[in-house]
Design a protein around this motif. Structure first.
Motif, PDB file in Angstrom:
ATOM      1  N   ASP A   1       6.036  18.152   5.574  1.00 16.32           N
ATOM      2  CA  ASP A   1       5.699  16.765   5.269  1.00 16.32           C
ATOM      3  C   ASP A   1       6.749  16.137   4.357  1.00 16.32           C
ATOM      4  OD1 ASP A   1       3.302  16.884   6.726  1.00 16.32           O
ATOM      5  OD2 ASP A   1       2.220  17.682   4.987  1.00 16.32           O
ATOM      6  N   GLU A   2       7.190  16.894   3.366  1.00 17.27           N
ATOM      7  CA  GLU A   2       8.191  16.408   2.421  1.00 17.27           C
ATOM      8  C   GLU A   2       9.503  16.090   3.140  1.00 17.27           C
ATOM      9  OE1 GLU A   2       9.627  15.256  -1.255  1.00 17.27           O
ATOM     10  OE2 GLU A   2       7.622  16.021  -0.894  1.00 17.27           O
ATOM     11  N   GLU A   3       9.963  16.980   4.003  1.00 19.88           N
ATOM     12  CA  GLU A   3      11.220  16.765   4.718  1.00 19.88           C
ATOM     13  C   GLU A   3      11.116  15.602   5.697  1.00 19.88           C
ATOM     14  OE1 GLU A   3      11.966  20.593   6.336  1.00 19.88           O
ATOM     15  OE2 GLU A   3      12.764  21.367   4.459  1.00 19.88           O
ATOM     16  N   SER A   4       9.990  15.478   6.336  1.00 24.50           N
ATOM     17  CA  SER A   4       9.788  14.359   7.250  1.00 24.50           C
ATOM     18  C   SER A   4       9.797  13.037   6.489  1.00 24.50           C
ATOM     19  CB  SER A   4       8.466  14.537   7.987  1.00 24.50           C
ATOM     20  OG  SER A   4       8.208  13.447   8.823  1.00 24.50           O
ATOM     21  N   ASP A   5       9.153  13.010   5.337  1.00 27.14           N
ATOM     22  CA  ASP A   5       9.111  11.800   4.527  1.00 27.14           C
ATOM     23  C   ASP A   5      10.500  11.449   3.997  1.00 27.14           C
ATOM     24  OD1 ASP A   5       7.477   9.716   3.281  1.00 27.14           O
ATOM     25  OD2 ASP A   5       8.035  10.681   1.397  1.00 27.14           O
ATOM     26  N   GLU A   6      11.285  12.451   3.628  1.00 28.35           N
ATOM     27  CA  GLU A   6      12.632  12.209   3.112  1.00 28.35           C
ATOM     28  C   GLU A   6      13.578  11.702   4.195  1.00 28.35           C
ATOM     29  OE1 GLU A   6      13.749  15.908   1.371  1.00 28.35           O
ATOM     30  OE2 GLU A   6      12.614  15.537  -0.462  1.00 28.35           O
TER      31      GLU A   6
ATOM     32  N   GLN B   1       6.474   0.852  -8.799  1.00 33.41           N
ATOM     33  CA  GLN B   1       7.663   0.859  -7.945  1.00 33.41           C
ATOM     34  C   GLN B   1       7.913  -0.535  -7.399  1.00 33.41           C
ATOM     35  OE1 GLN B   1       7.435   3.662  -4.758  1.00 33.41           O
ATOM     36  NE2 GLN B   1       8.121   5.345  -6.027  1.00 33.41           N
ATOM     37  N   THR B   2       9.162  -0.889  -7.317  1.00 36.00           N
ATOM     38  CA  THR B   2       9.538  -2.181  -6.746  1.00 36.00           C
ATOM     39  C   THR B   2      10.620  -1.952  -5.708  1.00 36.00           C
ATOM     40  OG1 THR B   2      11.204  -2.512  -8.468  1.00 36.00           O
ATOM     41  CG2 THR B   2       9.012  -3.432  -8.869  1.00 36.00           C
ATOM     42  N   GLY B   3      10.915  -2.971  -4.951  1.00 33.71           N
ATOM     43  CA  GLY B   3      11.950  -2.878  -3.935  1.00 33.71           C
ATOM     44  C   GLY B   3      11.369  -2.960  -2.548  1.00 33.71           C
ATOM     45  N   SER B   4      12.215  -2.752  -1.559  1.00 34.61           N
ATOM     46  CA  SER B   4      11.758  -2.843  -0.184  1.00 34.61           C
ATOM     47  C   SER B   4      11.656  -1.478   0.489  1.00 34.61           C
ATOM     48  CB  SER B   4      12.700  -3.738   0.624  1.00 34.61           C
ATOM     49  OG  SER B   4      14.007  -3.202   0.585  1.00 34.61           O
ATOM     50  N   VAL B   5      12.092  -0.409  -0.190  1.00 31.06           N
ATOM     51  CA  VAL B   5      12.029   0.937   0.367  1.00 31.06           C
ATOM     52  C   VAL B   5      11.338   1.848  -0.638  1.00 31.06           C
ATOM     53  CG1 VAL B   5      13.390   2.889   1.221  1.00 31.06           C
ATOM     54  CG2 VAL B   5      14.161   0.569   1.644  1.00 31.06           C
ATOM     55  N   ARG B   6      10.345   2.595  -0.168  1.00 31.54           N
ATOM     56  CA  ARG B   6       9.612   3.505  -1.035  1.00 31.54           C
ATOM     57  C   ARG B   6      10.409   4.772  -1.242  1.00 31.54           C
ATOM     58  NH1 ARG B   6       6.806   7.933  -0.144  1.00 31.54           N
ATOM     59  NH2 ARG B   6       6.645   7.673   2.081  1.00 31.54           N
ATOM     60  N   ASN B   7      10.371   5.325  -2.448  1.00 35.94           N
ATOM     61  CA  ASN B   7      11.005   6.614  -2.713  1.00 35.94           C
ATOM     62  C   ASN B   7      10.286   7.696  -1.930  1.00 35.94           C
ATOM     63  OD1 ASN B   7      12.746   5.414  -4.534  1.00 35.94           O
ATOM     64  ND2 ASN B   7      11.428   5.833  -6.275  1.00 35.94           N
ATOM     65  N   ALA B   8      10.974   8.792  -1.623  1.00 36.42           N
ATOM     66  CA  ALA B   8      10.385   9.876  -0.849  1.00 36.42           C
ATOM     67  C   ALA B   8       9.493  10.736  -1.728  1.00 36.42           C
ATOM     68  CB  ALA B   8      11.479  10.740  -0.226  1.00 36.42           C
ATOM     69  N   GLY B   9       8.507  11.351  -1.101  1.00 35.90           N
ATOM     70  CA  GLY B   9       7.648  12.291  -1.799  1.00 35.90           C
ATOM     71  C   GLY B   9       6.246  11.770  -2.022  1.00 35.90           C
ATOM     72  N   ALA B  10       5.327  12.706  -2.183  1.00 35.53           N
ATOM     73  CA  ALA B  10       3.926  12.339  -2.376  1.00 35.53           C
ATOM     74  C   ALA B  10       3.705  11.628  -3.701  1.00 35.53           C
ATOM     75  CB  ALA B  10       3.052  13.587  -2.300  1.00 35.53           C
TER      76      ALA B  10
ATOM     77  N   SER C   1      16.888   8.709  12.191  1.00 32.32           N
ATOM     78  CA  SER C   1      16.516   9.347  13.446  1.00 32.32           C
ATOM     79  C   SER C   1      16.837  10.843  13.457  1.00 32.32           C
ATOM     80  CB  SER C   1      17.240   8.670  14.612  1.00 32.32           C
ATOM     81  OG  SER C   1      18.636   8.780  14.429  1.00 32.32           O
ATOM     82  N   ASP C   2      17.538  11.314  12.432  1.00 31.27           N
ATOM     83  CA  ASP C   2      17.915  12.725  12.384  1.00 31.27           C
ATOM     84  C   ASP C   2      16.749  13.572  11.893  1.00 31.27           C
ATOM     85  OD1 ASP C   2      20.429  11.974  13.142  1.00 31.27           O
ATOM     86  OD2 ASP C   2      21.170  11.858  11.101  1.00 31.27           O
ATOM     87  N   PRO C   3      16.513  14.728  12.509  1.00 33.55           N
ATOM     88  CA  PRO C   3      15.466  15.619  12.024  1.00 33.55           C
ATOM     89  C   PRO C   3      15.913  16.362  10.764  1.00 33.55           C
ATOM     90  CG  PRO C   3      16.588  16.632  13.862  1.00 33.55           C
ATOM     91  CD  PRO C   3      17.151  15.238  13.711  1.00 33.55           C
ATOM     92  N   PRO C   4      14.993  16.966  10.027  1.00 32.70           N
ATOM     93  CA  PRO C   4      15.382  17.762   8.884  1.00 32.70           C
ATOM     94  C   PRO C   4      16.335  18.891   9.299  1.00 32.70           C
ATOM     95  CG  PRO C   4      13.017  17.423   8.893  1.00 32.70           C
ATOM     96  CD  PRO C   4      13.553  16.894  10.191  1.00 32.70           C
ATOM     97  N   GLY C   5      17.194  19.315   8.404  1.00 28.12           N
ATOM     98  CA  GLY C   5      18.252  20.271   8.745  1.00 28.12           C
ATOM     99  C   GLY C   5      17.865  21.723   8.698  1.00 28.12           C
ATOM    100  N   ASN C   6      16.657  22.069   8.282  1.00 26.58           N
ATOM    101  CA  ASN C   6      16.312  23.495   8.167  1.00 26.58           C
ATOM    102  C   ASN C   6      15.325  23.881   9.265  1.00 26.58           C
ATOM    103  OD1 ASN C   6      14.051  22.230   7.309  1.00 26.58           O
ATOM    104  ND2 ASN C   6      13.692  23.534   5.552  1.00 26.58           N
TER     105      ASN C   6
ATOM    106  N   PRO D   1       0.793  -1.223   0.000  1.00 28.68           N
ATOM    107  CA  PRO D   1       0.000   0.000   0.000  1.00 28.68           C
ATOM    108  C   PRO D   1       0.827   1.276   0.000  1.00 28.68           C
ATOM    109  CG  PRO D   1      -0.140  -1.067   2.125  1.00 28.68           C
ATOM    110  CD  PRO D   1       0.609  -1.991   1.214  1.00 28.68           C
ATOM    111  N   ALA D   2       2.081   1.192   0.385  1.00 30.68           N
ATOM    112  CA  ALA D   2       2.901   2.405   0.424  1.00 30.68           C
ATOM    113  C   ALA D   2       3.488   2.763  -0.930  1.00 30.68           C
ATOM    114  CB  ALA D   2       4.036   2.223   1.428  1.00 30.68           C
ATOM    115  N   PHE D   3       3.594   1.808  -1.837  1.00 32.07           N
ATOM    116  CA  PHE D   3       4.276   2.030  -3.107  1.00 32.07           C
ATOM    117  C   PHE D   3       3.325   2.531  -4.188  1.00 32.07           C
ATOM    118  CE2 PHE D   3       7.050  -0.839  -0.926  1.00 32.07           C
ATOM    119  CZ  PHE D   3       8.316  -0.460  -1.314  1.00 32.07           C
ATOM    120  N   ALA D   4       3.801   3.461  -5.003  1.00 34.95           N
ATOM    121  CA  ALA D   4       3.052   3.907  -6.178  1.00 34.95           C
ATOM    122  C   ALA D   4       3.111   2.800  -7.230  1.00 34.95           C
ATOM    123  CB  ALA D   4       3.634   5.199  -6.734  1.00 34.95           C
TER     124      ALA D   4
END
Length: 74
Positions: free
Chosen positions: A58-63, A35-44, A68-73, A29-32
């Protein structure tokens, strides 16, 4: 007699498990679509169910997920 019942129930449980494993939906359900693989690409655009609203936070959180690191901005 009890050992035969346990063996029969175990075989039935194993057969049921294998049956449901084969029927399991292979489309995550997470993959568009496509898409294949075990990790979904970032972004809506990489989500199967696109969110109604998507902002920069939302975009930075998803990326950054699952890091465990928060977004840098801040």
């Amino acid at each position: 007699m009890g050992l035969i019942k346990i063996a029969a129930l175990s075989a039935l449980g194993y057969a049921g498990f294998k049956y449901f494993e084969k029927r399991k939906d292979s489309d995550s359900p997470a993959f568009a679509t496509g898409q294949t693989g075990s990790v979904r690409n970032a972004g809506a655009s990489s989500m199967r169910d696109k969110p109604d609203q998507w902002n920069k936070t939302d975009e930075e959180s998803d990326e950054s997920f699952p890091a465990s690191d928060p977004p840098g901005n801040y």
